[in-house]
Design an enzyme around this catalytic site. Structure first.
Site, PDB file in Angstrom:
ATOM      1  N   ASP A  77       1.076  10.518   1.855  1.00 20.63           N
ATOM      2  CA  ASP A  77       0.760   9.679   0.685  1.00 20.63           C
ATOM      3  C   ASP A  77       0.586  10.581  -0.533  1.00 20.63           C
ATOM      4  OD1 ASP A  77       0.066   7.562  -0.902  1.00 20.63           O
ATOM      5  OD2 ASP A  77      -1.957   7.315  -0.081  1.00 20.63           O
TER       6      ASP A  77
ATOM      7  N   GLU B 251      -3.212   4.172 -10.829  1.00 19.77           N
ATOM      8  CA  GLU B 251      -4.513   4.840 -10.778  1.00 19.77           C
ATOM      9  C   GLU B 251      -4.534   6.022 -11.738  1.00 19.77           C
ATOM     10  OE1 GLU B 251      -3.625   5.318  -6.556  1.00 19.77           O
ATOM     11  OE2 GLU B 251      -4.214   7.420  -6.694  1.00 19.77           O
TER      12      GLU B 251
ATOM     13  N   ASP C 164       0.657   4.012  -7.325  1.00 18.45           N
ATOM     14  CA  ASP C 164       0.125   5.378  -7.452  1.00 18.45           C
ATOM     15  C   ASP C 164      -0.230   5.665  -8.924  1.00 18.45           C
ATOM     16  OD1 ASP C 164       0.384   5.602  -4.753  1.00 18.45           O
ATOM     17  OD2 ASP C 164       2.283   6.675  -4.803  1.00 18.45           O
TER      18      ASP C 164
ATOM     19  N   ARG D 208      -6.439   1.110 -12.063  1.00 16.58           N
ATOM     20  CA  ARG D 208      -7.357   1.543 -10.996  1.00 16.58           C
ATOM     21  C   ARG D 208      -8.160   2.734 -11.487  1.00 16.58           C
ATOM     22  NH1 ARG D 208      -5.260   2.935  -4.919  1.00 16.58           N
ATOM     23  NH2 ARG D 208      -6.532   4.779  -4.506  1.00 16.58           N
TER      24      ARG D 208
ATOM     25  N   HIS E 257     -12.442   1.792  -7.326  1.00 19.70           N
ATOM     26  CA  HIS E 257     -12.356   2.325  -5.975  1.00 19.70           C
ATOM     27  C   HIS E 257     -13.577   3.192  -5.660  1.00 19.70           C
ATOM     28  CE1 HIS E 257     -10.494   2.749  -2.255  1.00 19.70           C
ATOM     29  NE2 HIS E 257      -9.595   3.689  -2.484  1.00 19.70           N
TER      30      HIS E 257
ATOM     31  N   ASP F  38       1.007  -0.993  -4.999  1.00 19.27           N
ATOM     32  CA  ASP F  38       0.184   0.189  -5.248  1.00 19.27           C
ATOM     33  C   ASP F  38       1.134   1.217  -5.864  1.00 19.27           C
ATOM     34  OD1 ASP F  38      -1.189   2.551  -5.110  1.00 19.27           O
ATOM     35  OD2 ASP F  38      -1.402   2.556  -2.923  1.00 19.27           O
TER      36      ASP F  38
ATOM     37  N   ASN G 207      -4.031  10.982  -1.653  1.00 20.20           N
ATOM     38  CA  ASN G 207      -4.805   9.814  -1.260  1.00 20.20           C
ATOM     39  C   ASN G 207      -6.275  10.016  -1.601  1.00 20.20           C
ATOM     40  OD1 ASN G 207      -6.535   8.253   0.918  1.00 20.20           O
ATOM     41  ND2 ASN G 207      -4.586   7.176   0.678  1.00 20.20           N
ATOM     42  N   SER G 208      -6.925   8.952  -2.043  1.00 26.60           N
ATOM     43  CA  SER G 208      -8.308   9.041  -2.538  1.00 26.60           C
ATOM     44  C   SER G 208      -9.280   9.499  -1.468  1.00 26.60           C
ATOM     45  CB  SER G 208      -8.743   7.672  -3.064  1.00 26.60           C
ATOM     46  OG  SER G 208      -7.857   7.254  -4.056  1.00 26.60           O
TER      47      SER G 208
ATOM     48  N   SER H 152       0.814  -1.214   0.000  1.00 30.07           N
ATOM     49  CA  SER H 152       0.000   0.000   0.000  1.00 30.07           C
ATOM     50  C   SER H 152       0.851   1.269   0.000  1.00 30.07           C
ATOM     51  CB  SER H 152      -0.881  -0.022   1.251  1.00 30.07           C
ATOM     52  OG  SER H 152      -1.260   1.274   1.628  1.00 30.07           O
ATOM     53  N   GLY H 153       0.497   2.190  -0.884  1.00 29.82           N
ATOM     54  CA  GLY H 153       1.199   3.477  -0.913  1.00 29.82           C
ATOM     55  C   GLY H 153       0.962   4.260   0.366  1.00 29.82           C
ATOM     56  N   LEU H 154      -0.281   4.192   0.862  1.00 30.68           N
ATOM     57  CA  LEU H 154      -0.594   4.899   2.104  1.00 30.68           C
ATOM     58  C   LEU H 154       0.245   4.336   3.261  1.00 30.68           C
ATOM     59  CD1 LEU H 154      -2.286   6.803   3.889  1.00 30.68           C
ATOM     60  CD2 LEU H 154      -4.006   4.989   4.047  1.00 30.68           C
TER      61      LEU H 154
ATOM     62  N   LYS I 298       0.197  12.392  -6.761  1.00 31.54           N
ATOM     63  CA  LYS I 298      -1.181  12.033  -6.400  1.00 31.54           C
ATOM     64  C   LYS I 298      -1.502  12.460  -4.956  1.00 31.54           C
ATOM     65  CE  LYS I 298      -1.870   9.026  -3.876  1.00 31.54           C
ATOM     66  NZ  LYS I 298      -1.946   7.565  -3.715  1.00 31.54           N
TER      67      LYS I 298
END
Ligand code: SPV
Ligand code: MG
Length: 538
Positions: free
Chosen positions: A59, A115, A88, A160, A191, A86, A123-124, A47-49, A121
């Site tokens: 992130d 994504e 990104d 993504r 997502h 991930d 975080n979503s 996970s990038g986060l 980026k």
């Protein structure tokens, strides 16, 4: 711990393409990767986060992609299951993406998810609806470039779709997914930041099985997993839960130790240091050491028999035993300990008796033979029998020696071995008590090249004397067990009057082979006042 597993990418591909759903657990370093694998997960979401959080940054591509790559290398080394990174937005344009894919493959990463947002980026879950999406054609080019760059056919590129996150509807999500499918993506990650699964369910319904669909139910976590199974999703990512649980545990522990200024209340709530060693794979290293390291002396123990007074030294041993007689400003025992330590033997055990209060050098474990006046060396050894295990060198507490002598004994792969001075005539001329031996052959150049064995102690007249035993006996773990058996078999009278040469005789009569190493001189047993003077020159 395999560095790379050529099948990892195949495992990930199979997980995504098989009919049953698969589950990926987040990990963010080598330790959490191993934890995910041990828990039973088939694959890891890097996970990038979580990776950025573990690195203490945001992130937002604050860690460069090569820094992320470093983390991944540890994760791949620490686990045998496939890792889906991930990735990104792919960290740049199509050209960066090509390079990223090649580097990931070389590190053993099984696939990458990118994504359709803009680098750097966000975080979503941070103001998602305000986030701009990438141009879908430009993003499709990135996917195609990545697919063209991979050399392993099973390496997966997951597209993504962030259309829901950015506030676009189902149509935009489907349009983008189809564009990425056409560009060669191996799977779609759809997502959603809603607290319910409506978006992802509507997408899946329309999309069908055109490509496997992956979901990340961080926000709609209350949805029963059965729903995802029934709707035919390919995989579920538990995206950040190891990092979040570790964060809570670390916060609680840090606060508690800070407030209480003691470890007493935390110890039972955290894993043991032994558990840390286990998960680090210390067992494997210990096995490898047996295979690849020379035996060494690090695991040796020495038992120094030093219970007797040494009456022959007269006044010198009125207030202390022979082992504490001063040689060049230090007790004889200190010289012996130094020599043994200098070849790496740290575990020193001394059996003391006469004047035991004065035998008090540090970093030596002591056993007391309080019957020293009416017993001999075997009884002293019996006193310390609990130390007869593993590799042991038994030696006397009144002998000075060059360190190569115990070193050669330690280097022998033998259950029993003794050191013998081939230059026995010199000492015989000094008219002293000595343990002469007969060997399987006298000292010679050829004796250097093949094993020589002890045949008789004391030497039998007629067989000839081949040397003088120097007071060293090396035992392997099996050797220790055999000696312990003999000690247990002895009557109490035998135990009390036997000397180490008697023990050697018993070993020989049991048919044991006792290896022998020759030296010429380079040792001195301190039996007289003259010896003390000689010792000062040694
Ligand atoms: C991550 O784990 O870094 C993800 C998933 O990208 S999310 O945080 O939900 O965007
Ligand atoms: Mg991410």
């Amino acid at each position: 711990m395999e560095k790379t597993n050529p099948h990892k990418s195949k495992l990930l591909r199979d997980l995504l393409y098989r009919p049953e759903i698969g589950f990926l657990m987040e990990a963010h370093n080598g330790l959490s990767a191993r934890i995910a694998e041990e828990a039973g997960f088939e694959a890891i979401w890097a996970s990038g986060l979580s990776i950025s959080a573990a690195l203490g940054v945001r992130d937002s591509n604050e860690a460069s992609w090569t820094q992320v790559l470093e983390v991944l290398e540890f994760m791949c080394d620490a686990s045998r299951i496939p890792i889906l990174l991930d990735g990104d937005t792919g960290y740049g344009n199509f050209n960066t993406m090509r390079r990223v894919v090649r580097k990931l493959e070389s590190r053993g990463v099984a696939g990458v998810c990118i994504e359709d947002k803009i680098f750097p980026k966000t975080n979503s879950f941070i103001k998602g609806t305000t986030q701009p999406l990438a141009d879908s054609q430009e993003f499709a080019g990135k996917i195609k470039a990545g697919k063209d760059a991979q050399s392993d056919a099973d390496f997966c590129i997951v597209a993504r779709v962030e259309a829901f996150i950015a506030g676009w509807g189902l149509d935009e999500a489907l349009r983008r997914a189809e564009t990425y499918h056409a560009a060669g993506a191996d799977a779609i990650l759809i997502h959603s930041a809603l607290a319910n699964p409506s978006e992802i369910l509507s997408f899946k319904k329309e999309w069908g099985n055109r490509l496997p669909v992956i979901i990340v139910p961080t926000k709609y976590y209350t949805t029963p997993t059965d729903v995802f199974v029934e709707q035919g999703f390919a995989a579920v990512i538990w995206a950040n839960h190891l990092m979040r649980s570790a964060l809570k545990a670390m916060q609680d522990t840090a606060r508690q130790i800070f407030q209480e200024k003691t470890l007493i209340n935390v110890e039972d709530n955290i894993v043991s240091v032994a558990e840390v060693f286990r998960i680090q794979g210390e067992d494997e290293l210990a096995e490898a050491e047996k295979l690849y390291l020379p035996a060494g002396t690090g695991n040796f123990r020495s038992i120094i028999l030093a219970a007797s007074r040494g009456q022959e030294l007269g006044e010198l041993t009125v207030s202390r035993p022979k082992c504490m007689v001063d040689i060049k400003g230090r007790p004889l025992l200190a010289h012996i300990a130094d020599s043994l330590r200098s070849i790496g033997i740290k575990d020193l055990v001394c059996v003391r008796g006469y004047g035991k209060e004065s035998v008090n050098l540090t970093s030596i474990r002591y056993f007391d033979n309080d019957d020293f006046e009416s017993t001999q060396e075997v009884f002293s050894l019996y006193t310390a029998r609990s130390c007869l295990s593993g590799n042991v060198i038994v030696c006397y507490g009144d002998v000075l020696f060059k360190k190569y002598i115990p070193q050669e004994l330690a280097d022998l792969e033998a259950d029993f071995a003794v050191a013998v001075d081939a230059d026995w005539q010199t000492s015989r001329n000094r008219n002293r008590v000595a343990d002469y031996i007969t060997a399987s052959e006298p000292n010679s150049r050829s004796a250097f090249y093949h094993p020589v064995y002890l045949k008789k102690i004391p030497a039998e007249e007629g067989h000839g004397i081949h040397g003088e035993w120097m007071g060293f006996l090396r035992l392997s773990d099996r050797g220790c067990q055999t000696v312990k058996e003999i000690l247990e078999e002895m009557s109490s009278e035998e135990l009390r009057r036997s000397k180490i040469p008697d023990l050697l005789c018993r070993l020989l009569s049991r048919g044991e082979h006792i290896r022998l190493v020759y030296s010429t001189g380079h040792w001195l047993d301190v039996d007289s006042v003259d010896d003390v003077l000689a010792a000062s020159r040694f």
